[in-house]
Design a protein around this motif. Structure first.
Motif, PDB file in Angstrom:
ATOM      1  N   LYS A  96      71.027  69.477 -35.718  1.00  0.00           N
ATOM      2  CA  LYS A  96      70.517  68.340 -35.827  1.00  0.00           C
ATOM      3  C   LYS A  96      69.226  67.931 -35.019  1.00  0.00           C
ATOM      4  N   LEU A  97      69.472  68.322 -33.541  1.00  0.00           N
ATOM      5  CA  LEU A  97      68.626  68.120 -32.362  1.00  0.00           C
ATOM      6  C   LEU A  97      67.380  68.752 -32.647  1.00  0.00           C
ATOM      7  N   ILE A  98      67.676  70.353 -32.982  1.00  0.00           N
ATOM      8  CA  ILE A  98      66.385  70.983 -33.348  1.00  0.00           C
ATOM      9  C   ILE A  98      65.442  70.706 -34.581  1.00  0.00           C
ATOM     10  N   LYS A  99      66.329  70.135 -35.578  1.00  0.00           N
ATOM     11  CA  LYS A  99      65.371  69.725 -36.867  1.00  0.00           C
ATOM     12  C   LYS A  99      64.471  68.344 -36.487  1.00  0.00           C
ATOM     13  N   ALA A 100      65.151  67.319 -35.747  1.00  0.00           N
ATOM     14  CA  ALA A 100      64.831  66.272 -35.084  1.00  0.00           C
ATOM     15  C   ALA A 100      63.442  66.337 -34.346  1.00  0.00           C
ATOM     16  N   LEU A 101      63.494  67.517 -33.313  1.00  0.00           N
ATOM     17  CA  LEU A 101      62.523  67.774 -32.680  1.00  0.00           C
ATOM     18  C   LEU A 101      61.444  68.286 -33.348  1.00  0.00           C
ATOM     19  N   ALA A 102      61.650  69.376 -34.129  1.00  0.00           N
ATOM     20  CA  ALA A 102      60.784  70.237 -34.949  1.00  0.00           C
ATOM     21  C   ALA A 102      60.029  68.952 -35.837  1.00  0.00           C
ATOM     22  N   ALA A 103      60.735  68.051 -36.262  1.00  0.00           N
ATOM     23  CA  ALA A 103      59.946  66.866 -37.172  1.00  0.00           C
ATOM     24  C   ALA A 103      58.922  66.234 -36.519  1.00  0.00           C
ATOM     25  N   THR A 104      59.081  66.336 -35.222  1.00  0.00           N
ATOM     26  CA  THR A 104      57.713  65.493 -34.438  1.00  0.00           C
ATOM     27  C   THR A 104      56.385  66.212 -34.418  1.00  0.00           C
ATOM     28  N   GLY A 105      56.456  67.651 -35.067  1.00  0.00           N
ATOM     29  CA  GLY A 105      55.212  68.187 -35.006  1.00  0.00           C
ATOM     30  C   GLY A 105      54.880  68.571 -33.659  1.00  0.00           C
ATOM     31  N   LYS A 106      55.338  68.523 -32.729  1.00  0.00           N
ATOM     32  CA  LYS A 106      55.021  68.907 -31.100  1.00  0.00           C
ATOM     33  C   LYS A 106      55.358  70.387 -31.116  1.00  0.00           C
ATOM     34  N   PRO A 107      54.677  71.378 -30.313  1.00  0.00           N
ATOM     35  CA  PRO A 107      54.996  72.524 -30.077  1.00  0.00           C
ATOM     36  C   PRO A 107      56.407  72.616 -29.433  1.00  0.00           C
ATOM     37  N   LEU A 108      56.998  73.378 -30.228  1.00  0.00           N
ATOM     38  CA  LEU A 108      58.651  73.547 -29.973  1.00  0.00           C
ATOM     39  C   LEU A 108      58.938  75.223 -29.349  1.00  0.00           C
ATOM     40  N   VAL A 109      59.387  75.065 -28.170  1.00  0.00           N
ATOM     41  CA  VAL A 109      59.928  76.291 -27.603  1.00  0.00           C
ATOM     42  C   VAL A 109      61.397  76.120 -27.494  1.00  0.00           C
ATOM     43  N   ILE A 110      62.065  76.903 -28.177  1.00  0.00           N
ATOM     44  CA  ILE A 110      63.596  76.825 -28.082  1.00  0.00           C
ATOM     45  C   ILE A 110      64.281  78.064 -27.281  1.00  0.00           C
ATOM     46  N   VAL A 111      65.022  77.717 -26.019  1.00  0.00           N
ATOM     47  CA  VAL A 111      65.796  78.672 -25.292  1.00  0.00           C
ATOM     48  C   VAL A 111      67.290  78.681 -25.630  1.00  0.00           C
ATOM     49  N   TYR A 112      67.605  79.818 -25.951  1.00  0.00           N
ATOM     50  CA  TYR A 112      69.322  80.005 -26.100  1.00  0.00           C
ATOM     51  C   TYR A 112      69.844  80.316 -24.942  1.00  0.00           C
ATOM     52  N   ILE A 113      70.919  79.801 -24.570  1.00  0.00           N
ATOM     53  CA  ILE A 113      71.599  80.098 -23.326  1.00  0.00           C
ATOM     54  C   ILE A 113      72.884  80.276 -23.889  1.00  0.00           C
ATOM     55  N   ALA A 114      73.508  81.527 -24.064  1.00  0.00           N
ATOM     56  CA  ALA A 114      74.802  81.754 -24.505  1.00  0.00           C
ATOM     57  C   ALA A 114      75.379  82.977 -24.095  1.00  0.00           C
ATOM     58  N   GLY A 115      76.756  83.214 -24.602  1.00  0.00           N
ATOM     59  CA  GLY A 115      77.425  84.499 -24.080  1.00  0.00           C
ATOM     60  C   GLY A 115      77.672  85.352 -25.012  1.00  0.00           C
ATOM     61  N   ARG A 116      76.888  85.078 -26.496  1.00  0.00           N
ATOM     62  CA  ARG A 116      77.329  85.931 -27.624  1.00  0.00           C
ATOM     63  C   ARG A 116      76.110  85.830 -28.474  1.00  0.00           C
ATOM     64  N   PRO A 117      75.770  86.685 -29.272  1.00  0.00           N
ATOM     65  CA  PRO A 117      74.653  86.412 -30.367  1.00  0.00           C
ATOM     66  C   PRO A 117      75.313  85.123 -31.323  1.00  0.00           C
ATOM     67  N   LEU A 118      74.470  84.016 -31.430  1.00  0.00           N
ATOM     68  CA  LEU A 118      74.691  83.043 -32.182  1.00  0.00           C
ATOM     69  C   LEU A 118      73.586  82.833 -33.258  1.00  0.00           C
ATOM     70  N   LEU A 119      73.892  82.427 -34.240  1.00  0.00           N
ATOM     71  CA  LEU A 119      72.847  82.377 -35.522  1.00  0.00           C
ATOM     72  C   LEU A 119      71.634  81.612 -35.159  1.00  0.00           C
ATOM     73  N   MET A 120      70.698  82.135 -35.469  1.00  0.00           N
ATOM     74  CA  MET A 120      69.442  81.548 -34.855  1.00  0.00           C
ATOM     75  C   MET A 120      68.240  81.398 -36.301  1.00  0.00           C
ATOM     76  N   ASN A 121      69.025  81.233 -37.255  1.00  0.00           N
ATOM     77  CA  ASN A 121      68.076  80.960 -38.437  1.00  0.00           C
ATOM     78  C   ASN A 121      67.166  79.849 -38.427  1.00  0.00           C
ATOM     79  N   LEU A 122      67.764  78.818 -38.175  1.00  0.00           N
ATOM     80  CA  LEU A 122      66.895  77.545 -38.058  1.00  0.00           C
ATOM     81  C   LEU A 122      65.843  77.663 -36.677  1.00  0.00           C
ATOM     82  N   ALA A 123      66.144  78.163 -35.769  1.00  0.00           N
ATOM     83  CA  ALA A 123      65.578  78.215 -34.536  1.00  0.00           C
ATOM     84  C   ALA A 123      64.277  79.006 -34.845  1.00  0.00           C
ATOM     85  N   SER A 124      64.456  80.241 -35.422  1.00  0.00           N
ATOM     86  CA  SER A 124      63.574  81.173 -35.634  1.00  0.00           C
ATOM     87  C   SER A 124      62.514  80.762 -36.695  1.00  0.00           C
TER      88      SER A 124
END
Length: 784
Positions: free
Chosen positions: A565-593
């Motif tokens: 929900k946070l990613i979608k809301a930030l993307a909706a602002t239209g501002k350049p969006l840099v997404i950084v995953y910090i995690a211990g396993r491969p998580l799904l990235m479909n939306l972020a990608s």
């Protein structure tokens, strides 16, 4: 007269000096051969003393902190040593919620050295034979102790594809542990991780046996050095033997449903290389079973393969209470004593947990097990104590520990691993960021929570010691407006404030959001006997961030809580969006990608993680990280490891991963050309493969050239694509360089239908490129 004088001198030696030498037991004579010392000492020991030497109890209750700057041994330690001197202690210096040791109740490096010195002093001076203790500490991504340098977890280390850097990191880890009095460092973890739902993926080097073997061996070489007596290194412990990283259903410790051929061909080569090339001194068994046999009681694994086939001459630790588990978990022994007999006969030398092997005294006396098995295990343990010179030099310098642990030099190595392990997955041109930015929004649950950077097996650390992404960006842009909002937590949804995050984004020229997962333990989480966390479904309180780390297996790989929900809301602002995953396993990235202008995977990047990520974001370091594990599009694709080859599409989605093994972008571009195949010497090298790599972009950069092979027709089914070589190549813009790979007989060998490890004649295909799914150069050669 001369003869008379010589006779008198000889008489003095026989009557004077020789008796003095004879009074000193052989095992205490430093210049005597080690095997003779071992035999002499074992011959002097009682059965109870022998069993004590193959027990490794938990260690953090063995000291008492008597003041801010003073520490002494505990009464519990004295009682254990007086009963039957203990051979090894585990995790005396460990601090975490499980041990209930905090920054206040635990030990800093100077006190840690004093504590282990005091424990050694009691063992050497207050027990009958004066045998020093082997202190074993957790060291998978830094010594798990307060004040020690915390590196990225192993999956991040693997993303560097940098053998030399991992060796240097291993040297730092070994040095910091040894300075504080440790002798054995648990690590590296060489499990092949092909089940991302499994909670311990972060501790591995990923899905590939070749990459794991190269980097794991470098880690071992760094930790152990070439001289165990130099006071700067510790013995490495390879974990976990074997096939622990593919548990049924992703549940930690579940059986591994694999064949013998798969075990030998895919899950053991990393261990084999670390033993044969790295000379690893100790190995740890795993909790799981293979084909119905618990690994801790498996003589084929621990004796036939490890010792007889690979020539291992160290000793084997059980995993914590895994011997007890032969009875209590696997139910292939009626009692814990029977489990202990199975383990000691199979080749498990040291009982981590110490409850099972304590029952061997009665087992020997009652004729249930031969004392020769005890003698074998004791000899293996004592041999390493003599090799390290502990009988002559059992103590360390607290002053040196205070001075050198977490030095600036060590922090710099941690920063190098963090930035080289950060993988750029997508970039539409927004990166690198300009340093003249005036307004930046830094948002997300992983933007400024320090323990979400450190991973599992991490001790409490001072806040000032850890650099988060928010810290690093504020340091880089001292004159900019940096708007920070957390937005949401990893799992909890009761504290989310997405509107505030959106408002911050609207004021910014670029938005950087850090999402993902966490292995951060807290003092509310409950833990089982092995230290694994338990998952609670209790409500009515703020939910912990922890969704990874030992015991936190998952049924999905989605971002949890309100993160999408946070990613979608930030993307909706239209501002350049840099997404950084910090995690211990491969998580799904479909939306972020889909919605991100840039996407990075930083794993758990350690105490210098913020600086490492920022180095990449601002172009101070051109990213060179490559994925050591495939990123799926959907959990239903699992398993999705690259060596399965191209998988056909599903009815409802692609069969390919979202991002493939070996993938990673740079701020420049590279091309491959001029593939040449030439025969080798026919002995060590069977085939040479050369090609040209050219930097065709506008800046300097580092490429990871990767070589894969395929055995076109074989007597048994083999993987259609397998990594068999890689090289890091630093190229100036416009520069070209020829790269050479050498394929050995071991690289081309398979286990045939008779389980012989052989090179079969026939055609081999060669593929070279930048990732497992991007191999533009293809050729073939014949083996006669």
């Amino acid at each position: 007269m001369k003869k008379h004088t010589l006779w008198m001198v000889a008489a003095c030696w026989v009557l004077g000096l020789a008796p003095l030498q004879a009074q000193k037991p052989l095992y205490k004579q430093a210049d005597a051969p080690i095997e003779d010392r071992v035999k002499d000492l074992v011959g002097r020991m009682t059965l109870e003393e022998k069993v004590g030497q193959i027990c490794c109890p938990l260690g953090w209750e063995m000291y008492t902190k008597t003041g801010k700057n003073s520490v002494t041994i505990s009464e519990k330690y004295k009682q254990q040593m007086d009963k039957a001197p203990i051979g090894s202690y585990w995790a005396v210096l460990r601090a975490d919620p499980w041990t209930q040791k905090t920054l206040e109740t635990g030990l800093n490096p100077e006190l840690a050295a004093k504590a282990l010195n005091a424990m050694q002093k009691y063992a050497v001076e207050n027990t009958r034979l004066g045998i020093p203790v082997l202190f074993a500490e957790e060291c998978p991504h830094g010594h798990m102790a307060i004040g020690a340098t915390t590196f990225p977890t192993s999956i991040g280390q693997a993303s560097t594809w940098n053998e030399d850097l991992i060796r240097r990191m291993g040297e730092v880890i070994g040095l910091e542990a040894r300075l504080q009095g440790a002798n054995v460092g648990y690590g590296p973890v060489l499990d092949i991780a092909r089940e991302p739902r499994w909670s311990r993926v972060e501790e591995t080097f990923g899905e590939d046996p070749y990459l794991t073997g190269i980097l794991g061996t470098a880690f071992v070489q760094g930790m152990q050095g070439t001289d165990a007596k130099d006071g700067r290194h510790v013995y490495a412990t390879l974990k976990h033997m074997a096939a622990y990283g593919v548990p049924r259903g992703g549940h930690n410790g579940n059986p591994a449903d694999i064949s013998l051929r798969a075990l030998l061909d895919e899950y053991l080569p990393g261990f084999q290389r670390a033993v044969e090339v790295g000379k690893a001194a100790t190995v740890m068994t795993s909790y799981n079973s293979i084909d119905g046999v618990p690994c801790t009681g498996n003589p084929y694994l621990l004796d036939t393969i490890l010792r007889k086939r690979w020539g291992f001459d160290g000793f084997v630790y059980s995993d914590l209470v895994s011997i007890d588990g032969i009875a209590g978990t696997h139910h292939v022994a009626a009692t814990v004593q029977d489990a202990a007999i199975q383990a000691i006969e199979a080749g498990t030398d040291m009982d981590l947990g110490a409850s099972a092997y304590s029952k061997l005294v009665d087992a020997v006396k009652n004729g249930k097990v031969k004392e020769s098995y005890i003698d074998r295990a004791v000899s293996n343990v004592l041999r390493l104590k003599f090799k390290m010179g502990l009988f002559e030099n059992p103590y360390v310098s607290p002053e040196q520990a205070k001075k050198m642990v977490n030095s600036e030099e060590h922090k710099q190595v941690a920063r190098e691993v963090a930035r080289e392990g950060t993988v750029l997955l997508k970039n539409t041109g927004v990166l690198p960021l300009g340093k003249d930015l005036k307004n930046v929004a830094v948002i997300g649950p992983n933007a400024d929570v320090i323990y979400n950077y450190l991973g599992d097996y991490t001790a409490p650390q001072e806040r000032s010691k850890v650099v988060t992404l928010l810290d690093a960006i504020r340091q880089r842009l001292p004159n900019a407006n940096v708007y920070y909002e957390k937005g949401c937590a990893i799992r909890d949804t009761t504290t989310s404030d997405i509107p505030a995050a959106v408002e911050a984004a609207k004021k910014a020229d670029v938005v950087i959001v850090a999402v993902g997962g966490s292995s951060a333990r807290d003092f509310k989480t409950k833990y089982i006997e092995t230290g694994a966390a338990t998952v609670s479904s209790e409500g009515n309180e703020v939910v912990s961030d922890m969704e990874c780390g030992e015991g936190f297996d998952r049924s999905t790989l989605n971002l949890l809580g309100d993160q999408e929900k946070l990613i979608k809301a930030l993307a909706a602002t239209g501002k350049p969006l840099v997404i950084v995953y910090i995690a211990g396993r491969p998580l799904l990235m479909n939306l972020a990608s889909e919605v991100g202008d840039a996407l990075l995977m930083a794993w758990y990047p350690g105490e210098q993680g913020g600086n490492g990520i920022a180095d990449v974001l601002f172009g101070d370091y051109n990213p060179s990280g490559r994925l050591p594990m495939s990123v799926p599009r959907n959990v239903g694709q699992l398993p999705i490891h690259y060596s399965q080859g191209v998988q056909r599409d599903y009815m409802d989605g692609p069969g390919t991963p979202l991002y493939a093994f070996g993938y990673g972008l740079s701020y420049t571009t590279f091309t491959y050309s001029n593939l040449k195949l030439t025969p080798g010497d026919g002995k060590n090298v069977l085939q040479k493969v050369t090609c040209t790599v050219t930097n065709t972009g506008n800046c300097d950069g580092t490429e990871i050239a990767q070589l894969y092979i395929n055995d076109e027709v074989s007597s048994v089914v083999t993987p259609p694509v397998r990594l068999k070589g890689f090289q890091r190549i630093e190229l100036k813009k416009g520069e070209s360089r020829e790269v050479t790979f050498e394929l050995t007989a071991k690289d081309l060998s398979i286990y045939d239908r008779n389980m012989n490890f052989v090179v079969e004649p026939g055609k081999f295909n060669v593929m070279v490129g930048s990732a497992s799914d991007n191999l533009p150069l293809k050729g073939s050669f014949e083996v006669e």
